[in-house]
Design a protein around this motif. Sequence first.
Motif, PDB file in Angstrom:
ATOM      1  N   SER A 117      -0.540  11.624   5.328  1.00 37.69           N
ATOM      2  CA  SER A 117      -1.379  12.766   4.939  1.00 37.69           C
ATOM      3  C   SER A 117      -2.287  12.400   3.769  1.00 37.69           C
ATOM      4  O   SER A 117      -3.124  13.185   3.355  1.00 37.69           O
ATOM      5  CB  SER A 117      -0.509  13.969   4.580  1.00 37.69           C
ATOM      6  OG  SER A 117       0.358  13.630   3.517  1.00 37.69           O
ATOM      7  N   GLY A 118      -2.116  11.193   3.242  1.00 42.13           N
ATOM      8  CA  GLY A 118      -2.986  10.799   2.140  1.00 42.13           C
ATOM      9  C   GLY A 118      -2.662   9.400   1.665  1.00 42.13           C
ATOM     10  O   GLY A 118      -1.629   8.824   2.021  1.00 42.13           O
ATOM     11  N   GLU A 119      -3.591   8.837   0.878  1.00 41.48           N
ATOM     12  CA  GLU A 119      -3.416   7.496   0.321  1.00 41.48           C
ATOM     13  C   GLU A 119      -3.144   7.641  -1.174  1.00 41.48           C
ATOM     14  O   GLU A 119      -3.625   8.567  -1.819  1.00 41.48           O
ATOM     15  CB  GLU A 119      -4.696   6.667   0.529  1.00 41.48           C
ATOM     16  CG  GLU A 119      -5.136   6.566   1.986  1.00 41.48           C
ATOM     17  CD  GLU A 119      -4.179   5.746   2.845  1.00 41.48           C
ATOM     18  OE1 GLU A 119      -3.623   4.755   2.331  1.00 41.48           O
ATOM     19  OE2 GLU A 119      -3.973   6.110   4.016  1.00 41.48           O
ATOM     20  N   ARG A 120      -2.363   6.700  -1.703  1.00 39.33           N
ATOM     21  CA  ARG A 120      -2.118   6.680  -3.146  1.00 39.33           C
ATOM     22  C   ARG A 120      -2.536   5.315  -3.665  1.00 39.33           C
ATOM     23  O   ARG A 120      -2.230   4.291  -3.047  1.00 39.33           O
ATOM     24  CB  ARG A 120      -0.631   6.916  -3.458  1.00 39.33           C
ATOM     25  CG  ARG A 120      -0.183   8.350  -3.190  1.00 39.33           C
ATOM     26  CD  ARG A 120      -0.716   9.313  -4.262  1.00 39.33           C
ATOM     27  NE  ARG A 120      -0.377  10.686  -3.949  1.00 39.33           N
ATOM     28  CZ  ARG A 120      -1.139  11.491  -3.195  1.00 39.33           C
ATOM     29  NH1 ARG A 120      -2.261  11.047  -2.666  1.00 39.33           N
ATOM     30  NH2 ARG A 120      -0.762  12.729  -2.968  1.00 39.33           N
ATOM     31  N   ASN A 121      -3.195   5.338  -4.788  1.00 44.57           N
ATOM     32  CA  ASN A 121      -3.630   4.086  -5.398  1.00 44.57           C
ATOM     33  C   ASN A 121      -2.422   3.411  -6.062  1.00 44.57           C
ATOM     34  O   ASN A 121      -1.748   4.037  -6.874  1.00 44.57           O
ATOM     35  CB  ASN A 121      -4.722   4.396  -6.431  1.00 44.57           C
ATOM     36  CG  ASN A 121      -5.385   3.132  -6.930  1.00 44.57           C
ATOM     37  OD1 ASN A 121      -4.829   2.035  -6.779  1.00 44.57           O
ATOM     38  ND2 ASN A 121      -6.552   3.280  -7.517  1.00 44.57           N
ATOM     39  N   ARG A 122      -2.173   2.157  -5.704  1.00 47.45           N
ATOM     40  CA  ARG A 122      -1.007   1.477  -6.284  1.00 47.45           C
ATOM     41  C   ARG A 122      -1.342   0.828  -7.623  1.00 47.45           C
ATOM     42  O   ARG A 122      -0.445   0.309  -8.303  1.00 47.45           O
ATOM     43  CB  ARG A 122      -0.461   0.437  -5.304  1.00 47.45           C
ATOM     44  CG  ARG A 122      -1.388  -0.741  -5.136  1.00 47.45           C
ATOM     45  CD  ARG A 122      -0.905  -1.756  -4.136  1.00 47.45           C
ATOM     46  NE  ARG A 122      -1.980  -2.720  -3.918  1.00 47.45           N
ATOM     47  CZ  ARG A 122      -2.242  -3.293  -2.771  1.00 47.45           C
ATOM     48  NH1 ARG A 122      -1.520  -3.009  -1.711  1.00 47.45           N
ATOM     49  NH2 ARG A 122      -3.224  -4.145  -2.669  1.00 47.45           N
ATOM     50  N   ASP A 123      -2.621   0.808  -7.996  1.00 44.53           N
ATOM     51  CA  ASP A 123      -3.002   0.162  -9.261  1.00 44.53           C
ATOM     52  C   ASP A 123      -2.228   0.781 -10.417  1.00 44.53           C
ATOM     53  O   ASP A 123      -2.172   2.002 -10.563  1.00 44.53           O
ATOM     54  CB  ASP A 123      -4.505   0.314  -9.528  1.00 44.53           C
ATOM     55  CG  ASP A 123      -5.331  -0.522  -8.558  1.00 44.53           C
ATOM     56  OD1 ASP A 123      -4.710  -1.339  -7.828  1.00 44.53           O
ATOM     57  OD2 ASP A 123      -6.558  -0.345  -8.511  1.00 44.53           O
TER      58      ASP A 123
ATOM     59  N   SER B  23       0.854  -1.192   0.000  1.00 48.91           N
ATOM     60  CA  SER B  23       0.000   0.000   0.000  1.00 48.91           C
ATOM     61  C   SER B  23       0.888   1.240   0.000  1.00 48.91           C
ATOM     62  O   SER B  23       1.955   1.247   0.613  1.00 48.91           O
ATOM     63  CB  SER B  23      -0.901   0.023   1.237  1.00 48.91           C
ATOM     64  OG  SER B  23      -1.795  -1.056   1.178  1.00 48.91           O
ATOM     65  N   LEU B  24       0.433   2.273  -0.660  1.00 50.64           N
ATOM     66  CA  LEU B  24       1.243   3.492  -0.774  1.00 50.64           C
ATOM     67  C   LEU B  24       0.628   4.615   0.058  1.00 50.64           C
ATOM     68  O   LEU B  24      -0.573   4.862  -0.013  1.00 50.64           O
ATOM     69  CB  LEU B  24       1.325   3.923  -2.237  1.00 50.64           C
ATOM     70  CG  LEU B  24       2.061   2.969  -3.170  1.00 50.64           C
ATOM     71  CD1 LEU B  24       2.041   3.503  -4.600  1.00 50.64           C
ATOM     72  CD2 LEU B  24       3.504   2.768  -2.727  1.00 50.64           C
ATOM     73  N   LYS B  25       1.465   5.261   0.830  1.00 50.77           N
ATOM     74  CA  LYS B  25       1.021   6.368   1.693  1.00 50.77           C
ATOM     75  C   LYS B  25       1.757   7.632   1.312  1.00 50.77           C
ATOM     76  O   LYS B  25       2.961   7.610   1.065  1.00 50.77           O
ATOM     77  CB  LYS B  25       1.331   6.070   3.167  1.00 50.77           C
ATOM     78  CG  LYS B  25       0.867   4.720   3.668  1.00 50.77           C
ATOM     79  CD  LYS B  25      -0.624   4.600   3.684  1.00 50.77           C
ATOM     80  CE  LYS B  25      -1.037   3.189   4.113  1.00 50.77           C
ATOM     81  NZ  LYS B  25      -2.478   2.975   3.901  1.00 50.77           N
ATOM     82  N   GLN B  26       1.032   8.728   1.322  1.00 47.07           N
ATOM     83  CA  GLN B  26       1.679  10.029   1.266  1.00 47.07           C
ATOM     84  C   GLN B  26       2.005  10.404   2.695  1.00 47.07           C
ATOM     85  O   GLN B  26       1.168  10.211   3.593  1.00 47.07           O
ATOM     86  CB  GLN B  26       0.700  11.054   0.661  1.00 47.07           C
ATOM     87  CG  GLN B  26       1.281  12.420   0.429  1.00 47.07           C
ATOM     88  CD  GLN B  26       2.152  12.447  -0.820  1.00 47.07           C
ATOM     89  OE1 GLN B  26       1.759  11.913  -1.846  1.00 47.07           O
ATOM     90  NE2 GLN B  26       3.327  13.041  -0.712  1.00 47.07           N
TER      91      GLN B  26
ATOM     92  N   LEU C 285       0.920   0.863 -10.859  1.00 46.17           N
ATOM     93  CA  LEU C 285       2.268   1.364 -10.549  1.00 46.17           C
ATOM     94  C   LEU C 285       3.285   0.218 -10.575  1.00 46.17           C
ATOM     95  O   LEU C 285       3.029  -0.869 -10.072  1.00 46.17           O
ATOM     96  CB  LEU C 285       2.289   2.048  -9.184  1.00 46.17           C
ATOM     97  CG  LEU C 285       1.514   3.358  -9.086  1.00 46.17           C
ATOM     98  CD1 LEU C 285       1.720   3.995  -7.720  1.00 46.17           C
ATOM     99  CD2 LEU C 285       1.952   4.338 -10.179  1.00 46.17           C
TER     100      LEU C 285
END
Length: 394
Positions: free
Chosen positions: A147-153, A137-140, A155
Amino acid sequence: MTTTTALIVAAGRGARFGGTQPKQYSRLGGKTILRHSLEAFCNHGAVDAVRAVIHRDDADLYRASAEGLPLLEPVAGGDTRQESVRLGLESLAVSAPAQVLIHDGARPLVDPATIDRVIQGLGERPGAIAALQVVDSLKQGADQVISGERNRDGLWRAQTPQGFHFEAILEAHRQQSGQSLTDDAAVATASGLTVGLVQGAEGNIKVTTNDDLATAEGYLKLRQGLPREEVRSGQGFDVHRFGPGDRVTLCGLAIPHDQGLVGHSDADVALHALTDAILGALGAGDIGEHFPPSDPQWAGAASDRFLAHAGALLRERGGRLANLDLTLICEVPKIGPHRQAMAARIAEILDLAPDRVSVKATTTEGLGFTGRREGIAAQAIATISLPGSADERD
Ligand code: MG
């Protein structure tokens, strides 16, 4: 026939690695990292030629790494990786292979199947790179707080080799020269080339830090079918006779007694048995070889230095002590009251946790030389672990 040249980029200074030597010249499993990378392409049937791009200061290091391999003459790189690759490509312009595989010299464990997939990808597109889909899972983050989530789809993590049709990537590098693009796929896409993604490999890591080097060693052993570590044991036995004196030295401690022990050194029978046990586990001879009794410098010597020496030999081999088990065999003096202090002293000499050392004592029920109180015997077992290695045979 499609000609394929591999360009191995090894001009970096490896500032993140620490030490004085660029990381690609560090050793991994008996060879430099760069040699592993060069061999992977020299040994691949679909690669016709291999050229390295090196730093101008590394000519000697390179020659030692490349010895005996069928390589094109290396060329000197530039100030950035991108510039180094461009110079490498320019050097190939005369021979103009149909396609080029650009590979980081610091990715020593690239496997033939990954190279195959990149080459295969070039049958469909002007570029193809080895890459791995992001599964974590990717986190900002900001100030170490999410501070935010990033979609790993969609990537991918880019590896090398990155393969290209030669004329297309040479032209792209000429166009993008002076940009600060982190890899050749970025150079290619900036110039409008389509670049395919093919499956890379987890073991195809870039060795940047000492931790990476340890990880690479693990992957290398896995590939060679070797254990990461192997366990060995050794035993030691020693006897010293009683003589005149008012104390005996056992495990580095002076134990009051109405006799002493006779010997060339301090006659510490316990530390001698322990030293031989460690030397035995290492296959490194015995205490008499390392510290000959005929050598006057060991007369009356404190035996802790013998044990510390065996411990240092073990550390030099990258090993560690799992445990030591010592049995003292005597009727006198009484060992029980000193057992804990003895174990603590052994642990201290070897810089071990105290629970890795056991000191036991027994008598021989009045039988034999120890039963007749003529001396003290000691036996010890050392269990060690060493880095896994192949069986070397002539
Ligand atoms: Mg001895």
